[in-house]
Design an enzyme around this catalytic site. Structure first.
Site: not given
Length: 355
Positions: A47, A199, A206, A209, A215
């Site tokens: 991370e 995205c 899209c 998606c 959306c």
DNA sequence: TATTCGTGGCC
DNA sequence: TGGCCAAGAAT
């Protein structure tokens, strides 16, 4: 908080979106990343490395790091320079310093282990809200949501609000609202995967998606709001005195350039030719036909550096007064170097048939 | 809150 | 191919 997702029942919509993202992630997500392990130490390292750094760039650095320090107790024995050397080339070197600082804190306050609660974890250097949440959630120590660049872009489009810092609080609240308590780990990974795979910043896909129905940007049109708050790129000159002795050793010193590349070593740097000129006079160096000059450009995110490099071979019979402690063989250097220094060394080798 | 932290992938 | 941007945090 008012929900902007279009639906007759907001809470029904939330659970539908949760399920759609989890199902999509199950079938299409990135399940084989090397830090997908049940080890909070490895998750922590990953991370930190992944902050503002693409997955593809991180993977080889992560693997080398874990190979050298397989456990937290191995890392606790490391020196700062050891960590910086493993970090060199990855950028944002403050992260490596913060890992070292964290090790010192863990030894003093946490019995040599990472804390597994949010309040203690976020106090550690280099760990902010998103990193603390990711570490705890991925390691099975709670359910905390995130707001990295992927989630910010995904949610701001879903809700059709500007992707700007002034909306951070709203987006944080929304990110938390959408997080399911069970499968939180899968969900925040789904968040990031849909941001990076579907995205995307340019030409979002899209058509595939899983939440395109919800959306608002897809219905009403995308906002083009990313132009604000872009810091201008400065242009700076920088001078480097590259000294190599007869044993092919380089004269290197700790970088001191307004905090940039802090902790790394390189050939001496100067902000202008005057400073370089003063420095070589102090050390009784005279430029003559033995030196060559090389210019190249090195981009940072916020600065465009024009490097002016002087290569100078130091003969042992001169009266040059340079510290004998600063000469290093490239083969056994025990600290990190900035990327520009590697470019300089590569150039030197190509000029001098160095091996 | 706006800047300052590096470097490379990607188109 | 030059510019955008990335699993952000610190100050």
């Amino acid at each position: 908080m008012s929900l902007k997702i279009k639906s007759n029942s907001h809470f029904d919509t939330i659970s539908v979106i949760q399920e759609a993202l989890l199902k999509w992630y199950s079938n299409n997500g990135r399940h084989n990343l090397p830090w997908k392990v049940n080890d909070i130490y490895k998750i922590w390292i990953s991370e930190i490395m992944l902050q503002q750094t693409q997955v593809k760039s991180v993977i080889p650095y992560y693997q080398k790091f874990i190979q050298k320090y397989p456990t937290i107790s191995d890392l606790l024995k490391a020196k700062k320079n050891d960590i910086l050397k493993l970090w060199s080339g990855l950028g944002f070197y403050r992260r490596a310093e913060n890992i070292f600082k964290t090790c010192e804190i863990l030894k003093k306050k946490h019995n040599g282990k990472l804390p597994v609660n949010y309040d203690d974890l976020i106090l550690l250097p280099g760990i902010g809200k998103t990193t603390a949440s990711a570490i705890l959630t991925f390691s099975g120590n709670g359910a905390y949501s995130i707001l990295d660049a992927n989630v910010k872009r995904f949610l701001s489009r879903l809700l059709r609000i500007e992707n700007t810092t002034k909306n951070n609080k709203y987006l944080w609240d929304y990110s938390t609202l959408l997080l399911p308590n069970d499968k939180a780990s899968e969900f925040i990974q789904a968040y990031m995967d849909i941001g990076s795979m579907i995205c995307t910043p340019k030409k979002p896909n899209c058509g595939i998606c899983p939440v395109v129905k919800y959306c608002i940007s897809h219905t009403k049109g995308f906002l083009n709001s990313n132009e604000i708050n872009k810091p201008k790129i400065k242009e700076n000159n920088i001078w480097v005195m590259v000294l190599v002795n007869s044993k092919n050793q380089f004269f290197l010193e700790s970088v001191n350039y307004n905090g940039l590349w802090r902790g790394l070593y390189s050939s001496p740097l100067f902000k202008n030719y005057g400073e370089l000129s003063d420095w070589i006079k102090i050390h009784n160096i005279e430029l003559n036909k033995e030196h060559t000059i090389w210019k190249f450009v090195h981009h940072l995110s916020h600065i465009k550096f024009s490097f002016n490099v002087i290569f100078y071979k130091v003969k042992s019979n001169k009266k040059i007064s340079l510290s004998p402690d600063n000469w290093y063989n490239l083969s056994n250097i025990e600290f990190g170097m900035p990327k520009y220094q590697n470019k300089i060394i590569d150039k030197y080798k190509s000029i001098n048939d160095y091996n």
